[in-house]
Write a protein that holds these residues in place. Structure first.
Motif, short mmCIF file in Angstrom:
data_model
loop_
_atom_site.label_atom_id
_atom_site.label_comp_id
_atom_site.label_asym_id
_atom_site.label_seq_id
_atom_site.Cartn_x
_atom_site.Cartn_y
_atom_site.Cartn_z
N MET A 121 33.56 33.02 37.57
CA MET A 121 34.23 32.29 38.64
C MET A 121 33.50 32.38 39.98
SD MET A 121 36.46 30.59 37.17
CE MET A 121 37.02 29.83 38.68
N LYS A 122 32.56 33.29 40.12
CA LYS A 122 31.77 33.36 41.36
C LYS A 122 31.00 32.06 41.60
CE LYS A 122 31.30 38.34 41.53
NZ LYS A 122 30.42 39.49 41.38
N ALA A 123 30.71 31.34 40.53
CA ALA A 123 29.98 30.07 40.64
C ALA A 123 30.90 28.92 41.07
CB ALA A 123 29.33 29.74 39.30
N TYR A 124 32.19 29.19 41.19
CA TYR A 124 33.16 28.16 41.53
C TYR A 124 33.98 28.59 42.75
CZ TYR A 124 31.88 26.62 36.88
OH TYR A 124 31.18 26.22 35.78
N PRO A 125 33.40 28.48 43.94
CA PRO A 125 34.07 28.98 45.14
C PRO A 125 35.34 28.22 45.54
CG PRO A 125 32.09 27.77 45.71
CD PRO A 125 32.11 27.89 44.22
N ASP A 126 35.56 27.05 44.97
CA ASP A 126 36.77 26.29 45.30
C ASP A 126 37.98 26.72 44.48
OD1 ASP A 126 35.39 24.83 47.19
OD2 ASP A 126 34.93 23.18 45.83
N PHE A 127 37.79 27.76 43.68
CA PHE A 127 38.87 28.26 42.85
C PHE A 127 39.11 29.74 43.13
CE2 PHE A 127 37.43 24.52 40.68
CZ PHE A 127 38.58 23.96 40.16
N GLN A 128 40.32 30.19 42.85
CA GLN A 128 40.66 31.59 43.02
C GLN A 128 41.34 32.10 41.76
OE1 GLN A 128 43.27 31.59 46.36
NE2 GLN A 128 45.03 30.88 45.22
N ILE A 129 41.31 33.39 41.58
CA ILE A 129 41.96 34.01 40.43
C ILE A 129 43.22 34.70 40.92
CG2 ILE A 129 41.76 35.73 38.61
CD1 ILE A 129 38.70 35.29 38.73
N SER A 130 44.34 34.37 40.32
CA SER A 130 45.61 35.04 40.60
C SER A 130 45.97 35.86 39.38
CB SER A 130 46.72 34.03 40.87
OG SER A 130 46.40 33.25 41.99
N GLY A 131 46.52 37.01 39.60
CA GLY A 131 46.87 37.87 38.47
C GLY A 131 48.35 37.98 38.25
N GLY A 132 48.69 38.20 37.03
CA GLY A 132 50.06 38.47 36.63
C GLY A 132 49.99 39.54 35.56
N LYS A 173 49.19 40.81 32.34
CA LYS A 173 48.30 40.43 31.23
C LYS A 173 47.88 38.97 31.30
CE LYS A 173 49.90 43.87 27.93
NZ LYS A 173 50.41 44.10 26.58
N VAL A 174 47.72 38.46 32.52
CA VAL A 174 47.30 37.07 32.67
C VAL A 174 46.42 36.94 33.90
CG1 VAL A 174 49.30 36.37 34.04
CG2 VAL A 174 48.13 34.67 32.66
N MET A 175 45.46 36.08 33.81
CA MET A 175 44.65 35.70 34.95
C MET A 175 44.77 34.19 35.07
SD MET A 175 41.21 37.98 34.41
CE MET A 175 40.52 37.60 36.02
N GLU A 176 45.23 33.74 36.22
CA GLU A 176 45.36 32.31 36.45
C GLU A 176 44.24 31.86 37.37
OE1 GLU A 176 50.19 31.86 36.07
OE2 GLU A 176 49.25 31.48 37.98
N ILE A 177 43.57 30.83 36.96
CA ILE A 177 42.51 30.25 37.80
C ILE A 177 43.12 29.02 38.45
CG2 ILE A 177 40.23 29.19 37.82
CD1 ILE A 177 39.66 30.91 35.26
N ARG A 178 43.15 29.06 39.79
CA ARG A 178 43.79 28.00 40.55
C ARG A 178 42.83 27.46 41.59
NH1 ARG A 178 49.54 30.49 42.52
NH2 ARG A 178 50.37 31.07 40.50
N PRO A 179 43.01 26.20 41.96
CA PRO A 179 42.22 25.68 43.10
C PRO A 179 42.68 26.40 44.37
CG PRO A 179 43.79 24.04 42.34
CD PRO A 179 43.88 25.19 41.39
N LYS A 180 41.78 26.53 45.31
CA LYS A 180 42.12 27.18 46.58
C LYS A 180 42.86 26.19 47.48
CE LYS A 180 38.70 30.82 46.84
NZ LYS A 180 37.57 31.38 47.57
#
Length: 131
Positions: free
Chosen positions: A15-26, A28-35
């Motif tokens: 995800m470092k290659a995609y700066p317009d996205f962020q990782i949110s955690g829950g 046992k889950v990682m959500e990839i969301r737009p910033k």
């Protein structure tokens, strides 16, 4: 069985290659969301508005969730004062949810009972109108 820590490192590295996205955690889950300013609470409001239920007059939201990413939706329902925010957890925890179910099997039981109630209530209303 996967090592969650290793998987998390791999996802974060990619995800470092995609700066317009962020990782949110829950849990046992990682959500990839737009910033953007977006969360499950805003998503709930968007859905209700899009479906024409933004004033809560003809709908009673029931939101069932099991991790911290669901708290925004719980908060929306509590602030509106209409609906049922339900957390699924076998342990007590701090939450905006007003109700809780212990585990997924209790969720299934709840939903089955709700569907049966709705069917019986609808049948009763139909019979009453015909009388």
């Amino acid at each position: 069985m996967y090592d969650v820590g290793v998987l998390k490192e791999i996802v974060e590295s990619i995800m470092k290659a995609y700066p317009d996205f962020q990782i949110s955690g829950g849990r046992k889950v990682m959500e990839i969301r737009p910033k953007i300013n977006w969360d499950k609470g805003r998503a709930l409001l968007y859905l209700l508005d899009t479906l024409g239920f933004d004033n809560f007059n003809h709908v009673l939201p029931i939101y069932i969730g099991d991790d911290k990413t669901d708290e925004d939706a719980f908060k929306v329902i509590v602030e509106k004062g209409e609906g049922f925010p339900i957390i699924v957890s076998s342990v007590a925890k701090e939450t905006m949810a007003s109700f809780s179910l212990r585990d997924p099997s209790h969720v299934m039981t709840f939903l089955i009972r709700l569907a049966k109630w709705k069917r019986n209530y609808s049948s009763f209303i139909t019979k009453t109108k015909q009388s």
